[in-house]
Design a protein around this motif. Structure first.
Motif, PDB file in Angstrom:
ATOM      1  N   ALA A 163      -5.075   1.845  -0.931  1.00 65.34           N
ATOM      2  CA  ALA A 163      -3.674   2.237  -0.722  1.00 65.34           C
ATOM      3  C   ALA A 163      -3.598   3.218   0.453  1.00 65.34           C
ATOM      4  O   ALA A 163      -4.530   3.965   0.722  1.00 65.34           O
ATOM      5  CB  ALA A 163      -3.101   2.864  -1.984  1.00 65.34           C
ATOM      6  N   GLY A 198       1.969   1.449  -3.614  1.00 63.31           N
ATOM      7  CA  GLY A 198       0.909   1.255  -4.596  1.00 63.31           C
ATOM      8  C   GLY A 198       1.267   0.198  -5.629  1.00 63.31           C
ATOM      9  O   GLY A 198       0.967   0.353  -6.812  1.00 63.31           O
ATOM     10  N   THR A 199       1.888  -0.899  -5.151  1.00 68.16           N
ATOM     11  CA  THR A 199       2.320  -1.954  -6.062  1.00 68.16           C
ATOM     12  C   THR A 199       1.887  -3.333  -5.577  1.00 68.16           C
ATOM     13  O   THR A 199       1.601  -3.530  -4.394  1.00 68.16           O
ATOM     14  CB  THR A 199       3.863  -1.972  -6.217  1.00 68.16           C
ATOM     15  N   LYS A 209      -6.419   0.326  -5.629  1.00 63.67           N
ATOM     16  CA  LYS A 209      -6.059   1.755  -5.498  1.00 63.67           C
ATOM     17  C   LYS A 209      -6.858   2.421  -4.383  1.00 63.67           C
ATOM     18  O   LYS A 209      -6.355   3.301  -3.695  1.00 63.67           O
ATOM     19  CB  LYS A 209      -6.297   2.497  -6.800  1.00 63.67           C
ATOM     20  N   LYS A 210      -8.108   1.962  -4.192  1.00 64.79           N
ATOM     21  CA  LYS A 210      -8.967   2.540  -3.154  1.00 64.79           C
ATOM     22  C   LYS A 210      -8.457   2.253  -1.752  1.00 64.79           C
ATOM     23  O   LYS A 210      -8.804   2.950  -0.810  1.00 64.79           O
ATOM     24  CB  LYS A 210     -10.386   1.988  -3.267  1.00 64.79           C
ATOM     25  N   ARG A 216       0.827  -1.216   0.000  1.00 60.19           N
ATOM     26  CA  ARG A 216       0.000   0.000   0.000  1.00 60.19           C
ATOM     27  C   ARG A 216       0.852   1.254   0.000  1.00 60.19           C
ATOM     28  O   ARG A 216       0.466   2.266  -0.554  1.00 60.19           O
ATOM     29  CB  ARG A 216      -0.934   0.006   1.210  1.00 60.19           C
ATOM     30  N   TYR A 223      -0.469  -0.731  -8.837  1.00 62.37           N
ATOM     31  CA  TYR A 223      -1.911  -0.938  -8.718  1.00 62.37           C
ATOM     32  C   TYR A 223      -2.566  -0.400  -9.989  1.00 62.37           C
ATOM     33  O   TYR A 223      -2.177   0.637 -10.506  1.00 62.37           O
ATOM     34  CB  TYR A 223      -2.468  -0.176  -7.518  1.00 62.37           C
ATOM     35  N   GLY A 224      -3.559  -1.123 -10.479  1.00 61.14           N
ATOM     36  CA  GLY A 224      -4.248  -0.746 -11.701  1.00 61.14           C
ATOM     37  C   GLY A 224      -3.829  -1.597 -12.885  1.00 61.14           C
ATOM     38  O   GLY A 224      -4.491  -1.609 -13.912  1.00 61.14           O
ATOM     39  N   THR A 277      -6.138  -5.392 -10.499  1.00 62.59           N
ATOM     40  CA  THR A 277      -5.715  -4.646  -9.302  1.00 62.59           C
ATOM     41  C   THR A 277      -6.228  -3.219  -9.237  1.00 62.59           C
ATOM     42  O   THR A 277      -5.863  -2.479  -8.331  1.00 62.59           O
ATOM     43  CB  THR A 277      -4.175  -4.640  -9.210  1.00 62.59           C
ATOM     44  N   GLU A 278      -7.072  -2.809 -10.168  1.00 58.59           N
ATOM     45  CA  GLU A 278      -7.594  -1.434 -10.174  1.00 58.59           C
ATOM     46  C   GLU A 278      -8.272  -1.097  -8.844  1.00 58.59           C
ATOM     47  O   GLU A 278      -8.071  -0.015  -8.289  1.00 58.59           O
ATOM     48  CB  GLU A 278      -8.578  -1.251 -11.341  1.00 58.59           C
TER      49      GLU A 278
END
Length: 189
Positions: A188, A144-145, A185-186, A141, A165-166, A181-182
């Motif tokens: 992180a 973001g990976t 993102k919420k 987190r 992420y994403g 993984t989108e």
């Protein structure tokens, strides 16, 4: 204190962990007692998101949250991953700590504590590899990976893939699905 010269013996640790209050989860990593941070809401949501993906894509498999595993070489460590992917019923009849035979993947979600790098990115990773757990999935987190560790050999993972992420992430065999993984993102930070 190291795995070669631990603070206490594993049976002493297990007795201590069993006597700990319900609000405290203890791990025994690299010869040291670790207090496992409580799960915050975003960490819990990250694990729940993975549970939903497993439920939809891998019938007969479960992502068990907080399942105690015997890790490291000689199973001398005790870890509590955020998630353990295994066939339904694998842990039936087990006590607090299970041998990792049959486990397909472990999942860790980073926390904001000061020793995350040492504990989650290094020591637990090495412990999971030494226990020959095929896949270690790290949801980071802070950065973001998503990092996928696979192909354990001689106490380390030989394959490492990191994506932001994403980005869809391939989880290799024996897991064998693409993780979208989108939504992560919420959760992180």
């Amino acid at each position: 204190m190291t795995a070669d010269c631990p603070l206490l013996f594993i049976d002493e640790f297990e007795e201590l962990a069993l006597a700990a209050p319900e609000t405290v989860r203890l791990e025994f990593i690299n010869g040291r007692i670790e207090v496992r941070p409580l799960q915050d809401g975003n960490r819990a949501e990250s694990v729940a998101y993975l549970q939903d993906a497993v439920w939809k894509l891998l019938p007969g498999m479960h992502l068990y949250p907080g399942r105690g595993l015997k890790v490291e070489s000689g199973r001398a460590g005790r870890a509590i991953p955020d998630g353990v992917l295994a066939p339904e019923g694998l842990f039936r009849g087990h006590g607090e700590w299970s041998d990792p035979d049959g486990v397909l993947m472990v999942v860790e979600v980073t926390t904001r504590d000061t020793d995350t790098n040492r504990r989650v990115r290094v020591e637990k990773c090495d412990g999971y590899a030494a226990a020959d757990i095929p896949v270690y999935l790290l949801l980071d987190r802070e950065h973001g990976t998503v990092t996928v560790h696979s192909e354990p050999k001689d106490g380390s993972y030989r394959s490492l893939t990191t994506r932001p992420y994403g980005t869809p992430v391939e989880l290799p065999a024996p897991v064998g699905f693409t993780l979208e993984t989108e939504q992560l993102k919420k959760f992180a930070q």
